[in-house]
Design an enzyme around this catalytic site. Structure first.
Site, PDB file in Angstrom:
ATOM      1  N   TYR A  39      -3.685 -81.003  51.024  1.00  0.00           N
ATOM      2  CA  TYR A  39      -4.637 -80.540  51.663  1.00  0.00           C
ATOM      3  C   TYR A  39      -5.979 -80.875  50.661  1.00  0.00           C
ATOM      4  CZ  TYR A  39      -2.113 -78.859  55.311  1.00  0.00           C
ATOM      5  OH  TYR A  39      -1.574 -78.805  56.563  1.00  0.00           O
ATOM      6  N   HIS A  84      -7.326 -74.674  65.399  1.00  0.00           N
ATOM      7  CA  HIS A  84      -5.646 -74.806  64.603  1.00  0.00           C
ATOM      8  C   HIS A  84      -6.865 -74.632  62.959  1.00  0.00           C
ATOM      9  CE1 HIS A  84      -4.159 -77.480  68.369  1.00  0.00           C
ATOM     10  NE2 HIS A  84      -4.362 -75.962  68.128  1.00  0.00           N
TER      11      HIS A  84
HETATM   12  N1  APR Z   1     -14.247 -90.855  70.955  1.00  0.00           N
HETATM   13  C1  APR Z   1     -13.652 -90.149  71.427  1.00  0.00           C
HETATM   14  N2  APR Z   1     -12.193 -89.417  71.702  1.00  0.00           N
HETATM   15  C2  APR Z   1     -11.530 -90.732  70.815  1.00  0.00           C
HETATM   16  C3  APR Z   1     -11.635 -91.304  69.943  1.00  0.00           C
HETATM   17  C4  APR Z   1     -13.510 -91.477  69.906  1.00  0.00           C
HETATM   18  N3  APR Z   1     -14.241 -92.493  69.148  1.00  0.00           N
HETATM   19  N4  APR Z   1     -10.698 -91.954  69.489  1.00  0.00           N
HETATM   20  C5  APR Z   1     -10.179 -91.983  69.949  1.00  0.00           C
HETATM   21  N5  APR Z   1     -10.562 -91.067  70.647  1.00  0.00           N
HETATM   22  C6  APR Z   1      -9.000 -90.045  71.501  1.00  0.00           C
HETATM   23  C7  APR Z   1      -7.611 -90.695  71.131  1.00  0.00           C
HETATM   24  O1  APR Z   1      -8.590 -91.901  72.389  1.00  0.00           O
HETATM   25  C8  APR Z   1      -7.219 -89.520  72.111  1.00  0.00           C
HETATM   26  O2  APR Z   1      -6.819 -89.409  73.262  1.00  0.00           O
HETATM   27  O3  APR Z   1      -9.836 -88.713  71.046  1.00  0.00           O
HETATM   28  C9  APR Z   1      -8.254 -88.106  71.058  1.00  0.00           C
HETATM   29  C10 APR Z   1      -7.141 -87.850  69.994  1.00  0.00           C
HETATM   30  O4  APR Z   1      -5.847 -87.656  69.530  1.00  0.00           O
HETATM   31  P1  APR Z   1      -5.405 -86.493  68.980  1.00  0.00           P
HETATM   32  O5  APR Z   1      -4.350 -87.732  67.509  1.00  0.00           O
HETATM   33  O6  APR Z   1      -3.617 -86.652  70.124  1.00  0.00           O
HETATM   34  O7  APR Z   1      -5.523 -85.518  68.079  1.00  0.00           O
HETATM   35  P2  APR Z   1      -6.165 -84.430  68.935  1.00  0.00           P
HETATM   36  O8  APR Z   1      -6.328 -84.471  70.900  1.00  0.00           O
HETATM   37  O9  APR Z   1      -6.798 -83.377  68.244  1.00  0.00           O
HETATM   38  O10 APR Z   1      -4.241 -83.457  68.404  1.00  0.00           O
HETATM   39  C11 APR Z   1      -4.236 -81.686  68.976  1.00  0.00           C
HETATM   40  O11 APR Z   1      -2.658 -82.122  67.411  1.00  0.00           O
HETATM   41  O12 APR Z   1      -1.822 -83.603  65.227  1.00  0.00           O
HETATM   42  C12 APR Z   1      -2.124 -81.797  66.666  1.00  0.00           C
HETATM   43  O13 APR Z   1      -3.212 -79.885  65.182  1.00  0.00           O
HETATM   44  C13 APR Z   1      -3.141 -81.273  65.402  1.00  0.00           C
HETATM   45  O14 APR Z   1      -5.420 -79.932  65.788  1.00  0.00           O
HETATM   46  C14 APR Z   1      -4.394 -81.367  66.541  1.00  0.00           C
HETATM   47  C15 APR Z   1      -3.800 -80.896  67.632  1.00  0.00           C
END
Ligand code: APR
Length: 251
Positions: free
Chosen positions: A70, A121
């Site tokens: 971390y 989170h």
């Molecule tokens: N602008 C907007 N959206 C984007 C961009 C961008 N530049 N780049 C990628 N994305 C989208 C992707 O298409 C995807 O749908 O952002 C999303 C990211 O999804 P995840 O990686 O699953 O992230 P998130 O939804 O925040 O995950 C939720 O899961 O990993 C755990 O606790 C962690 O808070 C996180 C939770």
């Protein structure tokens, strides 16, 4: 719906809205170059699976390994900056009731000067004692190693990262506030989230149930896209400034 017609439709509802809630995910920070949960696994960290490091079991078994990981993630964040999407949200909130709820554990909304951000989170920068819960500051030093003893608390416990580990409950006050913001808004905007992690992914459904219009900003389709009234297939750092520039110049 093309991106320009989607933006026009979003501007139409946002222009009449008195309260807006924005739920952001990892995509919000993508254009800042924030290494995602899995991208940070380079160099000496390549041999570790992040899914096993971000757990209470890993902390119990090897707190020095988890604390070093971390610290590295905090150090990597000091090398990046908020993007135009973070800044647009902060600017917008100066002239409208715009409240941010984030699934991200980075501090980029705060560094873009958004205030009162709800972290459902947790946050990389909100450390606490693993025994008494007392809050502790986290110095940011790249550990250069995969072992770093966590600081001790006056009570004898260890200072742990203030993030939600797999299998842990969400901070109840944060999720209660996020729910209040979902229920109270006229427009709920999803930015950069795949919508697969509950209960955070349930917030747009709560907003919809309370009568809000749901807008998605994401270059890709997600599990939540079908529940959205307007989907803007663009990125956070492109679509948010386009919306905010139009809303704040047209008054
Ligand atoms: N602008 C907007 N959206 C984007 C961009 C961008 N530049 N780049 C990628 N994305 C989208 C992707 O298409 C995807 O749908 O952002 C999303 C990211 O999804 P995840 O990686 O699953 O992230 P998130 O939804 O925040 O995950 C939720 O899961 O990993 C755990 O606790 C962690 O808070 C996180 C939770």
């Amino acid at each position: 719906m093309t991106t320009s017609t989607a933006i026009a439709a979003a501007l139409s509802v946002l222009g009449d809205a008195s309260s807006i809630t924005v739920l952001t995910g990892a995509g919000m920070s993508a254009e800042s170059g924030v290494p995602t949960f899995r991208d940070v696994q380079t160099g000496l960290w390549a041999k570790y699976d992040p899914m096993t490091l971000a757990t209470p079991e890993a902390w119990q078994e090897n707190p020095a390994l988890v604390w070093a990981w971390y610290q590295r993630r905090r150090a990597m964040l000091t090398a990046v900056e908020p993007n135009a999407g973070h800044r647009a949200l902060a600017t917008w909130a100066q002239s409208a009731d715009v409240r941010v709820v984030t699934q991200n554990v980075d501090d980029l909304h705060e560094r873009a000067e958004s205030s009162d951000v709800v972290h459902v989170h947790g946050s990389l920068f909100a450390c606490r004692c693993d025994t008494c819960g007392r809050e502790h500051d986290a110095e940011v030093t790249d550990p250069e190693s995969d072992r770093l003893s966590p600081p001790g608390c006056e009570c004898g416990g260890l200072v742990r990262p203030g993030v939600v580990w797999f299998g842990e409950m969400l901070p109840k006050n944060a999720f209660a506030e996020a729910t209040i913001r979902a229920e109270a808004c006229d427009v709920f905007i999803l930015v950069g989230t795949s919508g697969v992690v509950y209960p955070a992914a349930g917030l747009p459904h709560i907003a919809r149930g309370a009568g809000a219009t749901i807008v998605e900003i994401n270059p890709d389709e997600t599990d939540l896209s079908d529940a959205c009234d307007i989907t803007i297939r663009s990125t956070a750092a492109v679509a948010l400034p386009a919306l905010v520039d139009s809303l704040t110049t047209n008054g």
